[in-house]
Design a protein around this motif. Structure first.
Motif, PDB file in Angstrom:
ATOM      1  N   HIS A 111      11.358  13.134 -31.655  1.00 20.14           N
ATOM      2  CA  HIS A 111      10.920  11.737 -31.643  1.00 20.14           C
ATOM      3  C   HIS A 111       9.506  11.679 -32.230  1.00 20.14           C
ATOM      4  CE1 HIS A 111      14.305  10.730 -28.981  1.00 20.14           C
ATOM      5  NE2 HIS A 111      13.995  11.834 -28.316  1.00 20.14           N
ATOM      6  N   GLU A 112       9.365  11.013 -33.361  1.00 19.33           N
ATOM      7  CA  GLU A 112       8.073  10.993 -34.044  1.00 19.33           C
ATOM      8  C   GLU A 112       6.985  10.378 -33.173  1.00 19.33           C
ATOM      9  OE1 GLU A 112       6.115   9.255 -38.193  1.00 19.33           O
ATOM     10  OE2 GLU A 112       8.291   9.216 -37.884  1.00 19.33           O
ATOM     11  N   THR A 113       7.327   9.310 -32.438  1.00 23.53           N
ATOM     12  CA  THR A 113       6.338   8.651 -31.584  1.00 23.53           C
ATOM     13  C   THR A 113       5.850   9.599 -30.499  1.00 23.53           C
ATOM     14  OG1 THR A 113       7.404   6.518 -31.979  1.00 23.53           O
ATOM     15  CG2 THR A 113       5.904   6.655 -30.112  1.00 23.53           C
ATOM     16  N   VAL A 114       6.769  10.351 -29.914  1.00 24.61           N
ATOM     17  CA  VAL A 114       6.398  11.317 -28.879  1.00 24.61           C
ATOM     18  C   VAL A 114       5.503  12.401 -29.460  1.00 24.61           C
ATOM     19  CG1 VAL A 114       7.288  13.085 -27.313  1.00 24.61           C
ATOM     20  CG2 VAL A 114       8.439  10.872 -27.478  1.00 24.61           C
ATOM     21  N   ASP A 115       5.889  12.922 -30.615  1.00 25.79           N
ATOM     22  CA  ASP A 115       5.091  13.988 -31.224  1.00 25.79           C
ATOM     23  C   ASP A 115       3.668  13.516 -31.512  1.00 25.79           C
ATOM     24  OD1 ASP A 115       7.334  15.576 -31.106  1.00 25.79           O
ATOM     25  OD2 ASP A 115       7.944  15.149 -33.186  1.00 25.79           O
ATOM     26  N   SER A 116       3.528  12.320 -32.016  1.00 22.18           N
ATOM     27  CA  SER A 116       2.188  11.785 -32.302  1.00 22.18           C
ATOM     28  C   SER A 116       1.375  11.619 -31.027  1.00 22.18           C
ATOM     29  CB  SER A 116       2.311  10.441 -33.024  1.00 22.18           C
ATOM     30  OG  SER A 116       2.958  10.596 -34.268  1.00 22.18           O
ATOM     31  N   ALA A 117       2.028  11.141 -29.939  1.00 24.43           N
ATOM     32  CA  ALA A 117       1.323  10.950 -28.673  1.00 24.43           C
ATOM     33  C   ALA A 117       0.866  12.284 -28.096  1.00 24.43           C
ATOM     34  CB  ALA A 117       2.230  10.228 -27.678  1.00 24.43           C
ATOM     35  N   LEU A 118       1.694  13.327 -28.204  1.00 26.34           N
ATOM     36  CA  LEU A 118       1.312  14.649 -27.700  1.00 26.34           C
ATOM     37  C   LEU A 118       0.122  15.198 -28.467  1.00 26.34           C
ATOM     38  CD1 LEU A 118       4.841  16.270 -27.203  1.00 26.34           C
ATOM     39  CD2 LEU A 118       3.384  15.198 -25.469  1.00 26.34           C
ATOM     40  N   GLN A 119       0.163  15.080 -29.781  1.00 21.00           N
ATOM     41  CA  GLN A 119      -0.962  15.562 -30.594  1.00 21.00           C
ATOM     42  C   GLN A 119      -2.250  14.840 -30.222  1.00 21.00           C
ATOM     43  OE1 GLN A 119      -1.159  17.882 -33.143  1.00 21.00           O
ATOM     44  NE2 GLN A 119       0.975  18.546 -33.033  1.00 21.00           N
ATOM     45  N   ALA A 139       1.842  11.174 -21.085  1.00 20.60           N
ATOM     46  CA  ALA A 139       2.228  10.578 -22.366  1.00 20.60           C
ATOM     47  C   ALA A 139       3.719  10.292 -22.409  1.00 20.60           C
ATOM     48  CB  ALA A 139       1.825  11.505 -23.515  1.00 20.60           C
ATOM     49  N   LEU A 140       4.524  11.226 -21.901  1.00 18.84           N
ATOM     50  CA  LEU A 140       5.969  11.012 -21.866  1.00 18.84           C
ATOM     51  C   LEU A 140       6.324   9.824 -20.981  1.00 18.84           C
ATOM     52  CD1 LEU A 140       7.258  14.696 -21.576  1.00 18.84           C
ATOM     53  CD2 LEU A 140       7.541  13.172 -23.535  1.00 18.84           C
ATOM     54  N   HIS A 141       5.712   9.746 -19.800  1.00 19.36           N
ATOM     55  CA  HIS A 141       5.974   8.626 -18.899  1.00 19.36           C
ATOM     56  C   HIS A 141       5.563   7.305 -19.556  1.00 19.36           C
ATOM     57  CE1 HIS A 141       5.700  11.496 -15.186  1.00 19.36           C
ATOM     58  NE2 HIS A 141       6.745  11.741 -15.959  1.00 19.36           N
ATOM     59  N   GLY A 142       4.431   7.315 -20.227  1.00 21.75           N
ATOM     60  CA  GLY A 142       3.968   6.087 -20.870  1.00 21.75           C
ATOM     61  C   GLY A 142       4.914   5.585 -21.934  1.00 21.75           C
ATOM     62  N   LEU A 143       5.691   6.495 -22.537  1.00 18.44           N
ATOM     63  CA  LEU A 143       6.644   6.104 -23.567  1.00 18.44           C
ATOM     64  C   LEU A 143       8.043   5.880 -23.001  1.00 18.44           C
ATOM     65  CD1 LEU A 143       5.510   8.539 -26.409  1.00 18.44           C
ATOM     66  CD2 LEU A 143       5.157   6.077 -26.305  1.00 18.44           C
ATOM     67  N   GLY A 144       8.184   6.001 -21.678  1.00 17.83           N
ATOM     68  CA  GLY A 144       9.465   5.697 -21.047  1.00 17.83           C
ATOM     69  C   GLY A 144      10.347   6.899 -20.764  1.00 17.83           C
ATOM     70  N   TYR A 145       9.821   8.112 -20.931  1.00 17.30           N
ATOM     71  CA  TYR A 145      10.615   9.319 -20.685  1.00 17.30           C
ATOM     72  C   TYR A 145      10.189   9.922 -19.334  1.00 17.30           C
ATOM     73  CZ  TYR A 145      11.800   8.866 -25.610  1.00 17.30           C
ATOM     74  OH  TYR A 145      12.253   8.390 -26.820  1.00 17.30           O
ATOM     75  N   TYR A 146      10.763   9.389 -18.252  1.00 17.82           N
ATOM     76  CA  TYR A 146      10.324   9.782 -16.913  1.00 17.82           C
ATOM     77  C   TYR A 146      11.007  11.045 -16.405  1.00 17.82           C
ATOM     78  CZ  TYR A 146       8.026   5.326 -16.973  1.00 17.82           C
ATOM     79  OH  TYR A 146       7.209   4.290 -17.324  1.00 17.82           O
ATOM     80  N   LYS A 147      11.993  11.522 -17.092  1.00 20.20           N
ATOM     81  CA  LYS A 147      12.627  12.786 -16.735  1.00 20.20           C
ATOM     82  C   LYS A 147      12.217  13.907 -17.693  1.00 20.20           C
ATOM     83  CE  LYS A 147      16.730  10.864 -14.449  1.00 20.20           C
ATOM     84  NZ  LYS A 147      18.212  10.745 -14.456  1.00 20.20           N
ATOM     85  N   GLY A 148      11.208  13.655 -18.468  1.00 18.38           N
ATOM     86  CA  GLY A 148      10.755  14.649 -19.424  1.00 18.38           C
ATOM     87  C   GLY A 148      10.125  15.850 -18.744  1.00 18.38           C
ATOM     88  N   THR A 149      10.190  16.994 -19.411  1.00 14.59           N
ATOM     89  CA  THR A 149       9.586  18.225 -18.905  1.00 14.59           C
ATOM     90  C   THR A 149       8.690  18.826 -19.979  1.00 14.59           C
ATOM     91  OG1 THR A 149      11.457  19.570 -19.646  1.00 14.59           O
ATOM     92  CG2 THR A 149      11.523  18.697 -17.384  1.00 14.59           C
ATOM     93  N   VAL A 150       7.696  19.574 -19.529  1.00 11.09           N
ATOM     94  CA  VAL A 150       6.744  20.224 -20.427  1.00 11.09           C
ATOM     95  C   VAL A 150       6.610  21.688 -20.020  1.00 11.09           C
ATOM     96  CG1 VAL A 150       4.377  20.268 -21.277  1.00 11.09           C
ATOM     97  CG2 VAL A 150       5.475  18.077 -20.768  1.00 11.09           C
ATOM     98  N   ARG A 151       6.762  22.581 -20.973  1.00 14.16           N
ATOM     99  CA  ARG A 151       6.585  24.013 -20.737  1.00 14.16           C
ATOM    100  C   ARG A 151       5.527  24.531 -21.698  1.00 14.16           C
ATOM    101  NH1 ARG A 151      11.861  23.081 -21.062  1.00 14.16           N
ATOM    102  NH2 ARG A 151      11.999  24.011 -23.145  1.00 14.16           N
ATOM    103  N   ILE A 152       4.460  25.079 -21.128  1.00 18.24           N
ATOM    104  CA  ILE A 152       3.371  25.638 -21.934  1.00 18.24           C
ATOM    105  C   ILE A 152       3.288  27.143 -21.622  1.00 18.24           C
ATOM    106  CG2 ILE A 152       0.911  25.574 -22.462  1.00 18.24           C
ATOM    107  CD1 ILE A 152       0.844  22.684 -21.623  1.00 18.24           C
ATOM    108  N   ARG A 153       3.214  27.924 -22.672  1.00 15.40           N
ATOM    109  CA  ARG A 153       3.083  29.376 -22.535  1.00 15.40           C
ATOM    110  C   ARG A 153       1.883  29.858 -23.335  1.00 15.40           C
ATOM    111  NH1 ARG A 153       7.728  32.214 -20.782  1.00 15.40           N
ATOM    112  NH2 ARG A 153       9.461  30.812 -20.227  1.00 15.40           N
ATOM    113  N   ILE A 154       1.249  30.909 -22.824  1.00 15.12           N
ATOM    114  CA  ILE A 154       0.164  31.589 -23.537  1.00 15.12           C
ATOM    115  C   ILE A 154       0.608  33.022 -23.793  1.00 15.12           C
ATOM    116  CG2 ILE A 154      -2.258  32.273 -23.513  1.00 15.12           C
ATOM    117  CD1 ILE A 154      -2.842  30.007 -21.604  1.00 15.12           C
ATOM    118  N   ASP A 155       0.706  33.353 -25.064  1.00 16.60           N
ATOM    119  CA  ASP A 155       1.228  34.663 -25.463  1.00 16.60           C
ATOM    120  C   ASP A 155       2.598  34.927 -24.826  1.00 16.60           C
ATOM    121  OD1 ASP A 155      -0.814  35.302 -27.155  1.00 16.60           O
ATOM    122  OD2 ASP A 155      -1.951  36.456 -25.689  1.00 16.60           O
ATOM    123  N   GLY A 156       3.398  33.880 -24.709  1.00 17.66           N
ATOM    124  CA  GLY A 156       4.745  34.012 -24.172  1.00 17.66           C
ATOM    125  C   GLY A 156       4.842  33.969 -22.668  1.00 17.66           C
ATOM    126  N   HIS A 157       3.720  33.873 -21.949  1.00 18.48           N
ATOM    127  CA  HIS A 157       3.726  33.891 -20.492  1.00 18.48           C
ATOM    128  C   HIS A 157       3.564  32.481 -19.947  1.00 18.48           C
ATOM    129  CE1 HIS A 157       3.361  38.313 -20.386  1.00 18.48           C
ATOM    130  NE2 HIS A 157       2.529  38.173 -21.428  1.00 18.48           N
TER     131      HIS A 157
END
Length: 626
Positions: A53-61, A94-112
């Protein structure tokens, strides 16, 4: 009322989530840490995977501290984990603000994962090269839609309609907040000066992927305007301001009407600032007092201007302005100009003019204008020395339409082709103008139309009666708005035509004939050089003219821009417009955009060069050519 376990970002009093990762960082901060040779600060890269979703990608950036602070605020290993944890919450918001309330975010550092117990220790021992790799993966989940939308409170139907938030629409936070603002402003426009619309209450339904929204609203009492006070007037007569006011005591309160009244007073030109401030409470009569606070501009001012073109040379002018002469908005303007050094001139010329303006003459938006001046021109087309005067009534009919009518007179001596003649002319100029462009000096949208008709009587040695008619239209097309880059690429179009009726070419005084060439018609040719010529190649002028221009104006980078244009025009010796020989000129230009308009440099060449024509023409000035 059931509140979502993941309340929207606009919900008042939402419960703050305490992340396990945050506890990890807090605990690490109090544990003894062994000495390490790890890098501090720790360089890193960030890769946010596309969500689809282009709008989501822009909001995350846009919301990422990992990205925005990466180079300007380097961090060590522990702070890097903390920054990533903060971004995880920011991404979810940002996801909630765009209406995606079941969205998930996974962040890893060097794969961890961020919550991995040994991550801090791994980073503490890590070298700076290569940089740590931060990866972000987002799953949006379903897009939630609005369920029930209601207003908690009694409001007029017209104001409720302004909410414009319908069940089934995407549950986007900015849309809900915008609806809150629309409802509040609509109520105030209905006269409810103290109306309040609290933060929306949102209820999340996970089972249906919907969001119910309620707007707690208190209208209060509808009020009328009370006494209007004027503060800060020094040289200005209060009676003049009260005659001009667009709001009056006893009228229903309306923020838009008050703002229109404030802007109208600013447009008189005698104030640097005007503030309109309603009182915080009603008075004893139940009305709302209103105060206008003024700061007057200096009564005297001096301005200078300059431009250059190869055909007219250096053009300089100076003006002295006396504002608010008698305290009723009048102005007295003295202007003097000099020109010289151009290829279309035989000798330097000058002009001086004294102008008096009386606004609201007889009625509102009717201005009396009186001018008297002197002109000296020594051009390749003719030599002219003249005294001129006019008296005009200028009427503003609406925001876009203006018109004028008046009487003009001039006495002049003109030499053309070694023949001297004296003229005394009396005219009745009538004009109309439409302008809905968005900017005076750099328009990007809208249309300008000008029409002028001047019946003229030549008395004395050269008797003639004739009518001069001229019209022009220009329009501006923002083509860059088609691809979402508004104001960057403008196509400007211009067309003009003029005609003289009642007199032939040489019955017309030379300065009343039509000419083409120069920045106002066909660039690339000397001023007035397009059209019929005498055997010595000097311009004759004619009874009709027509010209057209297409110009591309392109913002390039920062304050810099460029332009390319094509002009075409003709002058008819005796006859209607469009009957003469057409000449074309083309050129390019550079722009530097300033707060007072673009600094313009254009270079044009004649595409139908004749003997005596210059190889190119250069034009330098402030503002666009049209």
């Amino acid at each position: 009322m059931r509140v979502s376990p993941r309340p929207p970002p606009w919900r008042s009093g939402a419960t703050t989530r305490l992340c396990l990762g945050a506890l990890l960082v807090a605990s690490l901060s109090v544990l003894p840490i062994a000495r390490s040779r790890g890098a501090d600060p720790q360089p890193y890269t960030v890769d946010i995977a596309k969500s689809g979703h282009e709008t989501v990608d822009s909001a995350l950036q846009a919301s990422s501290n990992l990205i925005s602070l990466r180079t300007v605020a380097p961090v060590g290993p522990f702070a890097l984990i903390g920054r990533a944890l903060t971004d995880r919450d920011r991404f979810l918001a940002a996801l909630h603000g765009l209406g995606y309330y079941k969205g998930t975010v996974r962040i890893r550092i060097d794969g961890h994962p961020l919550d991995e117990a040994g991550l801090a220790d791994l980073l503490q021992r890590r070298a700076a090269d290569p940089p740590a790799k931060v990866t972000v993966a987002v799953t949006t989940g379903p897009l939630f839609h609005l369920g029930k939308v209601k207003i908690d409170g009694t409001v007029p139907a017209a104001a409720a309609a302004k909410l414009a938030l319908k069940p089934g629409a995407p549950a986007v936070a900015s849309d809900v907040l915008a609806a809150q603002g629309r409802l509040r402003e609509a109520l105030r426009e209905e006269g409810y000066a103290f109306a309040k619309v609290a933060e929306p209450i949102a209820i999340l339904h996970d089972e249906t992927d919907t969001l119910d929204v309620a707007f707690p609203t208190t209208t209060g009492r509808r009020v009328d305007l009370g006494p209007i006070t004027l503060t800060g007037l020094q040289e200005t007569n209060p009676a003049y301001i009260r005659r001009r006011l667009l709001v009056h005591q006893g009228e229903q309160y309306s923020p838009t009407t008050i703002e229109s009244a404030r802007a109208d007073l600013v447009n008189t030109g005698i104030f640097s600032t005007v503030r309109a401030e309603p009182a915080d409470t009603t008075d004893a009569d139940g009305q709302l007092p209103l105060d206008f606070t003024f700061k007057e501009r200096p009564r005297h001012a001096v301005s200078f201007g300059a431009a250059y073109s190869t055909d007219l040379g250096i053009m300089t002018n100076a003006s002295w302005i006396y504002r608010n002469v008698f305290g009723n908005g009048e102005s007295l303007n003295f202007t003097a100009g000099l020109t010289g050094g151009g290829t279309a001139q035989i000798a330097p010329g000058y002009s001086v003019n004294l102008q008096f303006l009386k606004p609201d003459f007889l009625e509102r938006d009717l201005t009396l204008q009186a001018d008297v001046g002197a002109v000296k021109e020594d051009l390749i087309s003719y030599n002219r020395t003249a005294l001129v005067a006019d008296a005009l009534l200028l009427k503003k009919f609406s925001a876009h339409w203006t018109g004028s009518v008046g009487v003009s007179g001039e006495t002049e001596q003109i030499t053309q082709e070694y023949t001297n003649r004296d003229y005394t002319l009396v005219g009745l100029p009538v004009s109309a103008r439409f302008d809905n462009t968005d900017n005076l000096l750099e328009p990007t949208d809208g249309v300008r139309i000008n029409a002028n008709v001047t019946p003229t009587e030549s008395v004395g040695g050269a008797n003639a009666t004739f009518v001069l008619m001229q019209g022009s239209v220009s329009t501006y097309l923002d083509v860059s708005s088609l691809w979402g880059d508004k104001g960057k690429s403008i196509i400007a179009l211009r067309a003009l035509a003029g005609d003289a009726e009642g007199a032939s070419q040489f019955q017309l005084p030379p300065d009343k004939r039509f000419y083409a060439g120069g920045s106002d018609t066909v660039r690339g040719y000397r001023y007035q050089s397009v059209g019929p010529r005498f055997p010595d190649n000097y311009p004759q002028g004619g009874t009709a003219v027509s010209a057209a221009t297409i110009e591309l104006r392109q913002h390039v980078y920062g304050n810099f821009g460029a332009a390319a244009f094509l002009d075409v025009g003709e002058v008819t010796a005796n006859g209607p417009p469009l009957a003469g020989t057409y000449y074309m000129g083309a050129g390019v230009g550079a722009r530097y955009y300033t707060s007072i308009g673009p600094l313009r440099v254009d270079v044009a060449v004649p595409l139908d060069r004749r003997p005596g024509d210059d190889p190119l023409e250069v034009y330098i000035g402030i503002g666009e050519a049209f």
